[in-house]
Design a protein around this motif. Structure first.
Motif: not given
Ligand SMILES: Cc1ncc(COP(=O)(O)O)c(C=O)c1O
Length: 399
Positions: A101, A103-104, A146, A174-175, A198, A201
């Motif tokens: 994702f 965000a990483s 990840v 996260a997963h 989230h 999740k």
């Molecule tokens: C692999 C991964 N990393 C980070 C995130 C970010 O998490 P968050 O939404 O809690 O910021 C997510 C999902 O949203 C994700 O699937």
């Protein structure tokens, strides 16, 4: 309600298979009555945030569950990754998969750290450790693995590489809530692991996340950074941010914790129903979980093999969407194909052949506590119908 001819597909104007949209990651919700009681307690106390009693209880229970010394809950996983990167003093470049994702990658870039994308192992969908060393430069300070779909990275080999090159090793977990690696709960590996809570999740606190670590000094630093850098009432020692989790979120976490077994059992039942329904469909492969480990079964992932399937992944997704089955193409098109990374590294795709292939093949199907086995049976029959009638569907679309 089996489709008999392609005229009965919603794509060609027929009514959809489902009246309501089936989602990937519809929230798992625990005992509502208990949640309301927690909220009443919270109002009575008038303690809504700032390390309240629910946050403290949740942290203690998570640390026990993960078998780690410290669990620090945060407002979401993206901020948790940012805080982790800053607390570990990551600079220069950090190596991570592009198949994750966004965000990483953003969490690193947000800290001024350049994400360097590594290819993935097509068998596991996780970072391919054999391709990491040639990406290491004098600017590299860390590796971010990840645990995609909750299936652990090759932790041992990542650890060897990190130690050899004196790099920090962190995991985006996260997963991976409630999942194990070689029998040990994910949470205690590397310098730190970051979870997302989230709403979509497996375990959710509406929005939320946590950092797990066994490093006392790091934990103390993270706790300060989560609260603007404060170490006492009037003393600020680091640049901090506002990463605090509210009491409402922590209460949601506490009720979710009580329902973990139920969530896992529903997800596993769904996974087994998909396994049965999708076996022997040419070109469709369901991503399996290692039954020797604990899994949360939150992701039902299929790979559509472009060489043997009669239709490609995108057409399958289009047909499913028309039937109100909101299958998703995570992590299409890969972080390296999104801005700003696409502009920074325009040729990255040439070095990420497996990622490029995977992002064209992978599709997530609806599961979770809101999707029953009957629905799954219909979804599998529909996918089988699409594959059997692929050439006819293609011809109709072309005409
Ligand atoms: C692999 C991964 N990393 C980070 C995130 C970010 O998490 P968050 O939404 O809690 O910021 C997510 C999902 O949203 C994700 O699937």
């Amino acid at each position: 309600m089996d489709k008999m001819s392609i005229n009965e597909l919603a794509l060609f104007g027929a009514p959809p298979l489902f009246n309501e949209v089936l989602h990937v990651g519809r929230p798992n919700i625990g005992n509502r009555e208990k949640f309301m009681n927690y909220i009443n307690d919270m109002f009575d106390r008038r303690w809504l945030s700032n390390n309240g009693p629910f946050v403290q209880e949740l942290e203690q229970k998570l640390a026990e569950l993960w078998g780690v010394k410290h669990s620090i809950v945060i407002c979401n996983a993206t901020v948790a990754l940012e805080i982790t990167a800053r607390a570990l003093d990551l600079k220069g470049e950090v190596i991570l998969p592009s198949f994750t994702f966004i965000a990483s990658a953003h969490a690193l870039q947000w800290q001024g750290v350049t994400p360097v994308f590594c290819d993935v192992d097509p068998g596991t969908h996780n970072i391919d450790y054999t391709k990491i060393e040639k990406l290491i430069t004098p600017r590299t300070t860390g590796i971010l693995g990840v645990h995609v779909w909750g299936r652990a990275c090759d932790i041992e080999n990542l650890d060897i590489i990190a130690q050899k090159h004196n790099l920090k090793l962190i995991f985006d977990a996260a997963h991976a809530f409630g999942c194990t690696h070689q029998g040990q709960m994910i949470g205690g590996f590397g310098d730190a692991e970051v979870f997302s809570f989230h709403a979509t999740k497996f375990f959710n606190t509406f929005e939320g996340g946590a950092i797990a670590t066994n490093n006392d000094a790091l934990a103390e630093k993270i706790r300060g950074m989560r609260n603007f850098g404060f170490v006492g009432l009037d003393d600020v020692r680091d640049i901090g941010t506002n990463g605090k989790m509210s009491e409402v979120s922590a209460a949601m976490g506490l009720i979710s914790l009580e329902s973990l077994d139920e969530f896992i059992s529903i997800n596993r039942k769904n996974f087994l129903a998909y396994s049965k329904g999708l076996e022997n469909i040419p070109g469709i492969r369901l991503v399996k979980y290692n039954e020797k480990e604990k899994n949360n079964y939150q992701y039902i992932v299929i790979e559509v093999d472009e060489n043997t399937s009669t239709v490609n992944r995108d057409l399958i997704a289009r047909i499913l969407h028309a039937e109100n089955i909101l299958a998703r193409r995570y992590f299409y098109p890969g972080c390296h194909q999104m801005e700003p990374y696409r502009s920074y590294f325009p040729n990255a795709g040439r070095f990420l052949p497996e990622t490029e292939k995977l992002t064209q093949r992978v599709l997530q199907l609806p599961t979770g506590t809101a999707v029953g086995e009957e629905n799954i049976d219909l979804i599998c029959k529909l996918i089988s119908f699409i594959i059997v009638n692929g050439p006819e569907i293609q011809a109709r679309i072309s005409s």
